[in-house]
Design an enzyme around this catalytic site. Sequence first.
Site, PDB file in Angstrom:
ATOM      1  N   ASP A  65       3.188   2.890  -4.698  1.00 34.48           N
ATOM      2  CA  ASP A  65       4.106   2.056  -3.905  1.00 34.48           C
ATOM      3  C   ASP A  65       5.117   1.234  -4.717  1.00 34.48           C
ATOM      4  OD1 ASP A  65       1.816   2.774  -2.537  1.00 34.48           O
ATOM      5  OD2 ASP A  65       1.319   0.753  -1.903  1.00 34.48           O
ATOM      6  N   TRP A 124      -2.797  -4.857  -6.184  1.00 34.11           N
ATOM      7  CA  TRP A 124      -2.222  -3.895  -5.256  1.00 34.11           C
ATOM      8  C   TRP A 124      -0.908  -4.408  -4.685  1.00 34.11           C
ATOM      9  CZ3 TRP A 124      -7.943  -3.919  -3.637  1.00 34.11           C
ATOM     10  CH2 TRP A 124      -8.665  -3.157  -4.574  1.00 34.11           C
ATOM     11  N   GLU A 244      -0.678  -0.014   6.551  1.00 33.93           N
ATOM     12  CA  GLU A 244      -0.429  -0.436   5.177  1.00 33.93           C
ATOM     13  C   GLU A 244       1.042  -0.840   5.047  1.00 33.93           C
ATOM     14  OE1 GLU A 244      -1.841   3.260   3.174  1.00 33.93           O
ATOM     15  OE2 GLU A 244      -3.473   2.000   2.439  1.00 33.93           O
TER      16      GLU A 244
HETATM   17  N1  DQQ Z   1      -1.369   1.451  -2.020  1.00 34.07           N
HETATM   18  C1  DQQ Z   1      -1.806   0.201  -2.547  1.00 34.07           C
HETATM   19  C2  DQQ Z   1      -2.320  -0.564  -1.384  1.00 34.07           C
HETATM   20  C3  DQQ Z   1      -1.580   0.031  -0.258  1.00 34.07           C
HETATM   21  C4  DQQ Z   1      -1.568   1.473  -0.606  1.00 34.07           C
HETATM   22  C5  DQQ Z   1      -2.835   0.454  -3.614  1.00 34.07           C
HETATM   23  C6  DQQ Z   1      -0.497   2.253   0.119  1.00 34.07           C
HETATM   24  O1  DQQ Z   1      -2.093  -1.957  -1.522  1.00 34.07           O
HETATM   25  O2  DQQ Z   1      -2.175  -0.238   0.987  1.00 34.07           O
HETATM   26  O3  DQQ Z   1      -2.280   1.173  -4.690  1.00 34.07           O
HETATM   27  O4  DQQ Z   1      -0.108   3.393  -0.588  1.00 34.07           O
END
Ligand code: DQQ
Length: 581
Positions: A65, A124, A244
């Site tokens: 992300d 994250w 998400e």
């Molecule tokens: N990737 C992150 C999370 C999110 C997810 C973890 C979405 O915080 O929900 O790498 O791709």
Amino acid sequence: MAQAWAFALLALCYVCSSINGERSFLSTRDPAAADDSDSDSDSSIVSRKYRTAYHFQAPKNWINDPNGPMYYNGIYHSFYQYNPNGSIWGDIIWGHSVSTDLVNWIAVEPALEKGSPGDILGCWTGSATILPGNIPVIIYTGGDKDDRQVQNVVLPKNLSDPYLREWIKPANNPVLQPVGPGFNESQFRDPTTGWIGPDGLWRIAIGAEVNGYSAAVLYKSEDFLNWTRVDHPLYSSNTTNMWECPDFFAVLPGNKGGLDLSAPIPNGAKHVLKVSLDSRDKYFIGVYDLKRDAFEPDTIEDDRRLWLKIDYGNCYASKSFFDSKNGRRIIWGWANESDSDADDIAKGWAGIYAMARTIWLDNDGKQLLQWPVEEVETLRRNEINHQGLELNKGDLFEIEGIDTAQADVEIDFELTSIDDAEPFDPSWLVDPEKQCREAGASVHGGIGPFGLVVLASGDMKEHTDVHFRVYKSEQKYMILMCSDLGRSSVRPGLYTPAYGGFFEFDLEKEKKISLRTLIDRSAVESFGGGGRLCIIARVYPVALVDERVHLYAFNNGSTTVRVPQLKAWSMATAQVNVKKG
Ligand code: DQQ
């Protein structure tokens, strides 16, 4: 000219594919054919030729992300989910790169490392907000020792460092915990950028599962450190899993200028809530009711397959920000690889971002439009230009004179008649990919398919097809846009879907259907109908490594299409994270 190419390739394809009444110059999808790669080519996945030349990527290893994008004091910041130890997901921290033009990037030190109580398991996704006094703050999700998802903030150590290399974790962390009735402690993440409400307090929304519902839960704060949960979510739904990466912003219909959510919002503005689920970024357009402090979509479909998508291809976890330098809203999303983990380990890298795109609301307020930021045009070289082409059924026109592995193509299609438009069946809307799979580029239609064939091998065993078909609905025309990877590579073990979506088009008013495609080695990013529908795809043709790839415009529908204008450029290689600042 076009005819000549068609005949030459027809001859080739009669040799390389089986023919029946409905097949022509492009061989049809044949999954078995994907296994006929010659084994010498298998190791070619490690070739640097698959590394994109102007899409954002890390110097090495895994990224997912985009996090906390912002423009601050003359610099664009891209933070990103990054594995410092390998090219598959794990050990996630925040990588950091800076840019003055959104095209060329300098890699600096990671901004966030895991290890404090609020992020012992990883740092994250999160967002950046510029506080009064011009102070940027980041709020992000961490995993604590009990595997709960909590929210932390960080502030720059030195505001006079133009690149904001170092970030400090205050003692207040974690500032938010998954407490409250109905919370699922491991489904509480990805805070949005903050915005100020009429009471002068900050708000953020966080993706969460509450009582089994998906929700963008709402919090308020005076200082960005002490947060109180609002007794209702910004918006929630019982039709999905956890959302998400929520993103919340305001847009004005028909106005390409962006809005800063914390500035006064002009009359007539709409609000957008984007959520990431089912491997897609879906969004609602609606109103943010200030009295209720809640978002209300204008329309809501119970079947979430009908929700609008930011991108109909390989794009997830997108995040937008207000670019105060140019008064626009910019969005970018993550395009994962479509090969295997083993391939990514062999390559030593995985993941790119779609080109930064300007995003705005259509005149009728019904859908978002997107277009690559104009800065990407600084990479254009040796323009070629064709006018007044005519593509009859079965024509392939080769576009030559540019680097066809690294190109930007803009092409307009004009219909000579709309009489042959086939009827539209609304049931197709729930699964446009099925339509694209079944009605590939080789299957003749009334109007269409017409479009581009990109990254094609000389023998046409490999090709990626980006195309349109026009259907007549009761009052309007519906356009199916596909990016079909079914024959994109002869390598085995790749994910090769036919991406697609429908958009409405006022053919009587607009006359032309435009297609812009950015070809960047293993990325094919397309914008149909002036940015109404976007599809990014990842492809790995062996021909890219072993030979020269070809680019064509084609028509395979009964109705002749004119191409009043076709422009294409080679794209220079951008400086993407090649040197450390
Ligand atoms: N990737 C992150 C999370 C999110 C997810 C973890 C979405 O915080 O929900 O790498 O791709």
